[in-house]
Write an enzyme that holds these catalytic residues in place. Structure first.
Site, PDB file in Angstrom:
ATOM      1  N   GLU A 161     -22.399  -9.006 -40.036  1.00  0.00           N
ATOM      2  CA  GLU A 161     -21.797  -9.219 -41.213  1.00  0.00           C
ATOM      3  C   GLU A 161     -22.415 -10.198 -42.147  1.00  0.00           C
ATOM      4  O   GLU A 161     -22.653 -11.437 -41.508  1.00  0.00           O
ATOM      5  CB  GLU A 161     -20.273  -9.517 -40.941  1.00  0.00           C
ATOM      6  CG  GLU A 161     -19.552  -8.381 -40.329  1.00  0.00           C
ATOM      7  CD  GLU A 161     -18.316  -8.986 -39.521  1.00  0.00           C
ATOM      8  OE1 GLU A 161     -18.183 -10.130 -39.682  1.00  0.00           O
ATOM      9  OE2 GLU A 161     -17.865  -8.352 -38.628  1.00  0.00           O
ATOM     10  N   GLU A 175     -16.346  -5.345 -36.074  1.00  0.00           N
ATOM     11  CA  GLU A 175     -16.771  -5.839 -34.850  1.00  0.00           C
ATOM     12  C   GLU A 175     -16.998  -4.856 -33.691  1.00  0.00           C
ATOM     13  O   GLU A 175     -18.068  -4.700 -32.950  1.00  0.00           O
ATOM     14  CB  GLU A 175     -16.198  -7.089 -34.400  1.00  0.00           C
ATOM     15  CG  GLU A 175     -16.462  -8.377 -35.226  1.00  0.00           C
ATOM     16  CD  GLU A 175     -15.679  -8.622 -36.325  1.00  0.00           C
ATOM     17  OE1 GLU A 175     -14.781  -7.677 -36.489  1.00  0.00           O
ATOM     18  OE2 GLU A 175     -16.090  -9.650 -36.995  1.00  0.00           O
ATOM     19  N   PHE A 177     -18.114 -15.592 -35.096  1.00  0.00           N
ATOM     20  CA  PHE A 177     -17.873 -16.724 -34.261  1.00  0.00           C
ATOM     21  C   PHE A 177     -17.721 -16.498 -32.773  1.00  0.00           C
ATOM     22  O   PHE A 177     -17.138 -15.147 -32.565  1.00  0.00           O
ATOM     23  CB  PHE A 177     -16.388 -17.397 -34.787  1.00  0.00           C
ATOM     24  CG  PHE A 177     -16.400 -17.626 -36.134  1.00  0.00           C
ATOM     25  CD1 PHE A 177     -17.372 -18.681 -36.648  1.00  0.00           C
ATOM     26  CD2 PHE A 177     -15.380 -17.044 -37.218  1.00  0.00           C
ATOM     27  CE1 PHE A 177     -17.420 -19.085 -37.900  1.00  0.00           C
ATOM     28  CE2 PHE A 177     -15.692 -17.401 -38.302  1.00  0.00           C
ATOM     29  CZ  PHE A 177     -16.577 -18.379 -38.945  1.00  0.00           C
ATOM     30  N   HIS A 203     -10.843 -19.110 -34.671  1.00  0.00           N
ATOM     31  CA  HIS A 203     -12.286 -19.389 -35.102  1.00  0.00           C
ATOM     32  C   HIS A 203     -13.104 -20.506 -34.066  1.00  0.00           C
ATOM     33  O   HIS A 203     -14.338 -20.125 -33.768  1.00  0.00           O
ATOM     34  CB  HIS A 203     -12.661 -20.231 -36.206  1.00  0.00           C
ATOM     35  CG  HIS A 203     -12.581 -19.157 -37.604  1.00  0.00           C
ATOM     36  ND1 HIS A 203     -12.208 -17.942 -37.318  1.00  0.00           N
ATOM     37  CD2 HIS A 203     -12.665 -19.462 -38.894  1.00  0.00           C
ATOM     38  CE1 HIS A 203     -12.295 -17.284 -38.563  1.00  0.00           C
ATOM     39  NE2 HIS A 203     -12.611 -18.159 -39.374  1.00  0.00           N
TER      40      HIS A 203
END
Lengths: 325, 319
Positions: free
Chosen positions: A29, A61, A84, A130
């Site tokens: 991404e 994902e 992340f 995150h």
């Protein structure tokens, strides 16, 4: 020796592998364009290799994990960026069930040469979704290799090894390290997967660690040298499968062990390493094994609260002092 | 373009081989001769047999549950299929994956995956390879798998990238014992293609010629660079898994109704068209019988694995 930032060394390793093998491609991404991912790791790659080899995708994902498995099974070498580390939960099936089992369950007939890169950044204010840490999840995944570099030199050598490896590799980067500078030779080299590295020799206590923890350990070693304590820093570099010989050797030498890692303490990397030492090296120990790890608390979006749950050099120093007392 | 008479007889023989294989598998499971998790594709034979006449040997095949028919139709190692069902070392995955992980990469066929829906992402990855190598991917799954998020993620990505993939839905209206009216919004899966700007179509999935015609049209477009297409084949599965045979009658003859049994339906069609004669039919059935017998003998002659077989094959490059 040439000095390079971690992020630049890592990128150079990927560029070299893409030039070397036309079947290596990047997908993720916002990895293209001039920025090259949120941390700039793939900056400039699209310009050199084009949109067919630096593939921009939607926020997907699950498909990214599947794409990695499918592309690898049918003969290419995908390198996926998951933004992340905490988002690795979204590809656990693809990594653990699919990639991790493929070689075995195909009767040793279908290798799965894929790399999923991601970034752990627990010491930043960004909240639990995150700033989580999934290192331990992938240590519990047979068939998967878990590689976590701590220096620019290792980052470059290990990403090259990971891309060439015929097994699935989860490649964890720790965001505080991206700007770290270090020696990176001009000439080509590979850092083999599965080999630990003694980052500092010592004789009184071994700190077993990886990633950002290596720098906490090195700082602690310097601090304690003033007190006459000699600290050995063992950087695992590959967390799965980890270098048992290196651990045995160092424990036999120092007889004391601290394991430090940024992930959650319970059921974390340290639990496995400590259990291994207890099983195989207990007669070499002269003190209990101590773990310095993150508290078992979701990461808050608040600097002050983060201070309360995270670890650093001082915690490693305290643990070593406790062992030496 | 309609298949030639020879191709139609080939499709018929493949359907019979799949039917015979799946029935034998159920029979041996009931007797306790083979064990494990198995997902028969009884009732869906027209789809794999028709598709196999449309895609090329160099194309890639990726399926999920109920991939056994596709494995057979693709021409994957038939003896190794039976050795696999018996859990023997000469199984196509050395007896490790069993019926739900059938894969024969010498035929570019990943025809098993036991996590429903994961084949969509994997097939999409294969699509990137296919684009580079100048071939295409046939990706197959049941309608139940289209309600996984990865189905949407994959079709969106494939459409944006114009990947050469034919996504095929085997719509059998059952997810375990749930039916689509309880689980699935919208009448047809094919209409979802509209959302991605790709072509989609629903066909009678028990009608060989209908599947063949639409698949051939989509394959031609995909090879010309259209990007992915979505083909929904409406069929019915006769049973869920070998461990849940409650809806499969003891007497399989009862299932052989022309509107329900794709094999009988195609046989009837071939006879009406004069393509299939009694003598040809006998010969084809004898071919199938011999192939099965040969494979059963092969499987039974293959050794069982050592209990530690494979523990050193978790990684392809041990460290």
């Amino acid at each position: 020796m040439r000095q390079m930032k971690f992020v630049d060394a890592l990128r150079e390793g990927m560029i070299e592998e893409m030039r070397r093998d036309p079947d290596v491609f990047q997908i993720g991404e916002a990895i293209g364009g001039m920025q090259g991912g949120i941390f700039g790791v793939t900056k400039g790659l699209e310009e050199e290799f084009g949109k067919d080899r630096v593939i921009e995708t939607a926020i997907s994902e699950g498909a990214l994990g599947g794409v990695a498995v499918g592309a690898a099974a049918f003969g290419m070498r995908p390198v996926v960026e998951i933004m992340f580390g905490s988002l690795m939960t979204l590809v656990v099936d693809e990594v653990h069930n699919q990639a991790g089992s493929l070689y075995y369950v195909s009767g040793g007939k279908i290798p799965c040469p894929m790399v999923i890169r991601t970034c752990n950044w627990m010491r930043i204010i960004s909240g639990p979704h995150h700033c989580g840490n999934l290192d331990a999840t992938f240590m519990n995944s047979p068939g998967v290799k878990l590689v976590i570099p701590s220096t620019p030199y290792d980052a470059k050598g290990l990403i090259k090894a990971s891309i060439r490896d015929n097994d699935p590799v989860v490649f964890m980067e720790y965001s505080p390290l991206y700007t770290l500078k270090g020696d990176v030779p001009e000439e080509e080299y590979i850092v083999p997967i599965g080999k630990a590295d003694i980052k500092r020799e010592g004789k009184d206590v071994t700190v077993i660690t990886y990633g950002v923890g290596v720098h906490d350990a090195l700082g602690a070693a310097e601090e304690l040298e003033k007190e006459g304590v000699s600290v050995e820093v063992l950087d695992l570099r590959t967390v799965l499968p980890y270098d048992k010989d290196a651990i045995r050797k160092s424990v036999a030498k120092t007889s004391r062990v601290v394991i430090t890692y940024e992930g959650y303490k319970t059921g974390g990397i340290g639990a496995e390493i400590a259990a291994f030492i207890a099983e195989e090296c207990i007669e070499d120990l002269s003190a209990p094994i101590l773990r310095v790890a993150g508290k078992d608390v979701p990461c808050p979006s608040n600097r002050r609260l983060i201070e309360g749950i995270s670890i650093g050099m001082k915690d490693v120093v305290d643990a070593i002092r406790k062992l030496m007392a | 373009m309609q298949p030639t008479s020879g191709e139609m007889l080939g499709i018929y023989e493949t359907m019979l081989l799949i039917r015979t294989t799946e029935l034998k598998m159920v029979e041996l499971f009931k007797k306790g001769e083979i064990e494990g998790h198995m997902l028969p594709c009884l009732g869906q034979e027209a789809i794999p047999a028709s598709l196999a006449k449309v895609y090329a040997d160099t194309d890639y095949l990726v399926t999920g549950h109920r991939g056994g028919g596709h494995y057979v139709a693709r021409g994957c190692d038939y003896n190794a299929l039976w050795a696999e069902l018996y859990g023997r070392v000469d199984g196509v995955t050395k007896g490790r994956g069993g019926q739900i992980h059938l894969m024969d990469m010498t035929k570019k066929a990943m025809t098993g995956n036991a996590v429903v829906g994961q084949q969509w992402g994997i097939a999409t990855g294969a699509g990137f390879v296919a684009r580079k190598r100048g071939v295409m991917v046939v990706a197959v799954g049941g309608e139940g798998s289209t309600n996984r998020g990865v189905f949407h993620e994959s079709l969106n990505m494939a459409a944006v990238q114009k990947l050469p993939i034919l996504y095929v839905i085997e719509y059998n209206d059952r997810q375990m014992w749930n039916v689509c009216s309880e689980t699935t919004a919208g009448e047809r899966i094919a209409t979802r293609a509209l959302a991605y700007g790709m072509e989609g179509a629903s066909v009678d999935g028990n009608d060989v010629l209908a599947i063949h015609a639409k698949a051939a049209e989509f394959v031609r477009k995909i090879r010309e660079g259209s990007g992915p297409c979505l083909l929904e084949c409406i069929t019915a599965k006769w049973t869920d898994s070998v461990s849940n045979l409650r809806n499969l009658p003891e007497n399989v003859e009862a299932m052989k109704k022309p509107d329900f049994d794709p094999v009988l339906r195609f046989e009837t069609r071939l006879r009406i068209d004069g393509v299939l004669t009694d003598s040809l039919d006998l010969q084809i059935k004898e071919n199938v019988r011999q192939k099965l017998q040969g494979a059963l003998s092969f499987a039974l002659a293959s050794p069982v694995p050592d209990r530690y077989d494979g523990i050193d094959e978790v990684y392809s490059q041990p460290v």
